[in-house]
Write an enzyme that holds these catalytic residues in place. Structure first.
Site, mmCIF file in Angstrom:
data_model
loop_
_atom_site.group_PDB
_atom_site.id
_atom_site.type_symbol
_atom_site.label_atom_id
_atom_site.label_comp_id
_atom_site.label_asym_id
_atom_site.label_seq_id
_atom_site.Cartn_x
_atom_site.Cartn_y
_atom_site.Cartn_z
ATOM 1 N N CYS A 1 0.887 -1.250 0.045
ATOM 2 C CA CYS A 1 -0.057 0.060 -0.002
ATOM 3 C C CYS A 1 0.781 1.130 -0.009
ATOM 4 O O CYS A 1 0.354 2.291 -0.612
ATOM 5 C CB CYS A 1 -0.813 -0.125 1.163
ATOM 6 N N ARG B 1 -2.222 4.614 6.080
ATOM 7 C CA ARG B 1 -2.691 3.717 4.739
ATOM 8 C C ARG B 1 -3.225 2.514 5.185
ATOM 9 O O ARG B 1 -4.002 1.870 4.364
ATOM 10 C CB ARG B 1 -1.912 4.049 3.722
ATOM 11 N N TRP C 1 -0.182 -4.201 1.629
ATOM 12 C CA TRP C 1 -1.713 -4.638 2.063
ATOM 13 C C TRP C 1 -2.145 -5.725 1.211
ATOM 14 O O TRP C 1 -2.214 -5.642 0.078
ATOM 15 C CB TRP C 1 -2.525 -3.537 2.121
ATOM 16 N N ASN D 1 2.948 -1.258 -5.850
ATOM 17 C CA ASN D 1 1.559 -1.007 -5.583
ATOM 18 C C ASN D 1 0.701 -1.312 -6.588
ATOM 19 O O ASN D 1 1.180 -1.122 -7.607
ATOM 20 C CB ASN D 1 1.179 0.485 -4.987
ATOM 21 N N GLY D 2 -0.550 -1.784 -6.532
ATOM 22 C CA GLY D 2 -1.436 -2.253 -7.633
ATOM 23 C C GLY D 2 -1.900 -3.734 -7.683
ATOM 24 O O GLY D 2 -1.533 -4.458 -6.745
ATOM 25 N N GLU E 1 -29.152 5.443 5.169
ATOM 26 C CA GLU E 1 -27.503 5.860 5.300
ATOM 27 C C GLU E 1 -27.544 7.174 4.980
ATOM 28 O O GLU E 1 -26.575 7.590 5.985
ATOM 29 C CB GLU E 1 -26.887 5.051 3.970
ATOM 30 N N LYS F 1 -25.537 9.476 8.268
ATOM 31 C CA LYS F 1 -24.216 10.148 7.960
ATOM 32 C C LYS F 1 -24.617 11.632 8.493
ATOM 33 O O LYS F 1 -23.642 12.399 9.067
ATOM 34 C CB LYS F 1 -24.120 10.490 6.639
ATOM 35 N N GLU G 1 -24.374 11.339 12.343
ATOM 36 C CA GLU G 1 -22.919 11.070 12.924
ATOM 37 C C GLU G 1 -22.155 12.113 12.834
ATOM 38 O O GLU G 1 -21.435 12.361 13.884
ATOM 39 C CB GLU G 1 -22.430 9.995 11.975
ATOM 40 N N HIS H 1 -48.082 6.609 7.831
ATOM 41 C CA HIS H 1 -48.054 5.960 9.141
ATOM 42 C C HIS H 1 -47.304 6.542 10.154
ATOM 43 O O HIS H 1 -47.151 5.491 10.968
ATOM 44 C CB HIS H 1 -47.599 4.413 8.684
ATOM 45 N N LYS I 1 -14.241 3.927 15.340
ATOM 46 C CA LYS I 1 -14.025 3.463 14.047
ATOM 47 C C LYS I 1 -14.318 2.168 13.875
ATOM 48 O O LYS I 1 -15.306 1.453 12.894
ATOM 49 C CB LYS I 1 -12.518 3.633 13.296
#
Length: 611
Positions: A2, A27, A75, A99-100, A484, A488, A491, A507, A606
């Site tokens: 990563c 990261r 990662w 990376n990738g 959602e 948000k 939060e 209702h 988190k």
């Protein structure tokens, strides 16, 4: 993946490499390593599984130094986290950090093995090292040419730093769909996957473009474009402080992560989607396809934002795969007596893979005989390890507590899963699958264009940030997106918000509607458009303040709504992926205007690892 750091210059670089990797820790990673060209003309390497502290201990037990080197935090994408899978990788006299994802690595590996090449890792990256070394052995004149030769046969994304063990005088770097920057300071030259890695040493950076390669030597940088021709790339001075640099200039990590979503969705789709075949490849899943055909039901267990991704999955999977789907809050699933059989597939959804309630629910389902397929982001997390199969979302590290890119990559994965199930159960033909998958492939580009719009969200923030409550309405697969969106807002702005099925408004919630209540209603063109439009009219009749999400060019909605937010005209299956970006931006700009702690909202964690 990563993180990458490289250096060539006139000073010992071990501290530069190690501290650079440390600055990329945010990261996320599961192993790390460095390689340094020493004064005696050789290259020494040190790698370790786990946190950087493990690498630091291993290095300081037997230190070495030199004026050229590279480092990497990994990662895992191919091969489990381990010392032998850690970067850098070496083949012959070539050392590579990458990376990738190399999509055709299996085909290339098979071909190289037939030619007598021996592989020491399970990674796709090692293939690149062998290809470059093979080119050098065939007499290619320079390392740069050998890298170019190798990249001609590679499909996928990469940010590369390459060094030749016999001639540790230069680094060759390359970029395609994965970031790579070059920093300069006098005779010192740096390479990095992200600016923060080397910001203490330089403020001058060259940003490579896709297809670019570059040769880095002490005091010089030569850049070449995709055709191999010399290219001029402007050097830019960075004036960010280190914390801002980690945010790449964005005010908050959350905003940065919202803008990362197109790239992360691309990562989630890469190597899995075949539009030509009208199919999805989940080679890592490991389930017997005959068993999949005999499923009697699927049970999703999840918490918070992941729960809403599972609710979207219910609509898509039942439609495409024609198998019953239940969605349970993991904390509730634990305390009832669910009907589970040996033909039940349990799918826990968790960003961290450590969510306590979701883990416990998965274990309960497993004890009752279900097979478990984890959808999560963190490699080798507990849920990923304990499930029979796992599909990683490839969202990358998410710093902001309020989930954004983790959610949209979950949506991308469950969309692919619905196609995968439908194709294997015989309920989805190849042509319809092609249309869905092509629409899914188009999402990153469409989403990227949407993210450039800012003015309207700032206007909403100015006008609505002092409200006490807000109602979100949606129907069908946009009902979870309404929930959602409400989550948000509450939060990060601390404004009370509630997501409701639009058809249920009469209702109960309709009693709340007056001229002081903002109502966010999701009403793009789809099969329930007329029904939701009726709900919109009902809100308007009671003087509610209407913020509507609509399809571009829908003037009918504009005649009623106080504010209209638009998404392009896309297939119904794709609407949740684009609609939620609008919900995220709406919540972000309201919270930013209010001055709340966007990245670390009060009372929230988190990863919820306790009940």
């Amino acid at each position: 993946m990563c993180g990458i750091v490289g250096y060539v210059g006139d000073r010992d670089c071990s501290e530069i490499l190690l501290s650079g990797l440390q600055r990329l820790e945010y990261r996320g990673y599961d192993s790390a390593g460095i390689a340094i060209g020493t004064a005696d003309g050789s290259v020494k390497m040190r790698r370790a599984e786990g946190k950087l502290s493990s690498l630091f201990r291993a290095f300081h037990e037997d230190p070495f130094d030199g004026c050229i080197g590279l480092g990497h935090t990994r990662w895992a994408t191919h091969g489990r986290p381990s010392e032998r899978n850690a970067h850098p990788h070496k083949a012959g006299r070539v050392i590579v950090a990458h990376n990738g994802i190399i999509e055709n690595y299996a085909e290339l590996k098979k071909k190289l093995a037939k030619e007598g090449r021996e592989f020491k890792s399970e990674t796709d990256t090692e293939v690149i090292a062998h290809l470059i070394d093979h080119a050098l052995q065939k007499g290619t004149e320079s390392l740069h040419q050998a890298v170019g030769s190798a990249l001609k046969v590679v499909d996928g994304s990469y940010a590369l730093v390459v060094m030749e063990a016999d001639k540790p005088e230069e680094l060759v770097v390359a970029r395609n769909a994965s970031p790579m920057v070059i920093g300069t300071e006098g005779d010192q030259v740096f390479a990095a996957s992200d600016v923060p890695a080397v910001l203490p040493y330089t403020r001058e950076f060259i940003y490579l473009e896709d297809g670019d390669t570059a040769v880095l030597k002490k005091g010089s940088v030569e850049v070449f474009d995709a055709s191999g021709e010399p290219a001029e790339r402007e050097s830019k001075r960075i004036n960010w402080d280190p914390v801002s640099a980690e945010k790449q200039g964005y005010k908050h990590f959350m905003l940065k992560e919202i803008h990362e979503q197109p790239a992360r969705i691309t990562d989630a789709l890469r190597g899995r989607v075949s539009v030509d075949r009208g199919d999805v490849d989940f080679g890592e899943m490991g389930f017997d396809e005959e068993w999949i055909k005999g499923l009697d039901k699927i049970v999703f267990v999840a918490c918070g934002t992941s729960y809403y991704a599972a609710q979207v999955a219910k609509y898509t999977i039942e439609e495409l795969a024609r198998v019953p789907v239940e969605v349970d809050l993991a904390s509730e699933f634990r305390y009832r007596n669910p009907l589970i059989t040996e033909n039940t597939l349990c799918i826990p959804v968790s960003q961290s893979g450590e969510t306590a309630d979701t883990l416990a629910a998965m274990r309960q389902a497993s004890e009752l005989g279900a097979k478990c397929l984890a959808i999560c982001n963190v490699i080798e997390s507990t849920i990923a390890r304990e499930a029979e199969g796992v599909v990683y979302t490839q969202a990358g590290p998410e710093i902001g507590v309020a989930s954004t890119k983790a959610f949209t990559t979950q949506l991308a994965v469950v969309s692919m899963l619905a196609v995968w199930l439908g194709r294997r159960r015989g309920t989805l033909d190849a042509e319809e699958a092609r249309e869905i998958l092509q629409a899914l492939r188009d999402v990153p580009g469409t989403m990227d264009k949407m993210l450039h719009e800012k003015a309207i969200y700032k206007h909403i923030a100015y006008n609505y940030s002092d409200v006490n409550s807000c109602l979100y309405l949606g129907r069908g697969n946009l009902y979870p997106i309404a929930c959602e969106g409400a989550l948000k807002l509450k939060e990060i702005s601390y404004i009370h918000a509630e997501g409701y099925a639009a058809g249920e408004m009469k209702h109960g919630p309709i009693a709340l509607i007056d001229e002081n209540l903002p109502v966010v209603i999701l009403v793009p063109k789809n099969r329930v458009y007329e029904k939701v439009f009726s709900n919109l009219e009902e809100v308007k009749a009671r003087q509610g303040q209407l913020i509507a999400l609509a399809t571009e060019g829908d003037n009918g909605v504009r005649d009623f709504a106080d504010v209209v937010l638009e998404i392009p005209d896309v297939p119904e299956y794709i609407q949740p992926l684009l609609s939620v970006v609008v919900m995220q931006l709406l919540a972000y700009h309201v919270a930013d205007f209010k001055g709340t702690d966007v990245d670390q909202p009060r009372n929230l964690a988190k990863s919820v690892t306790v009940e």
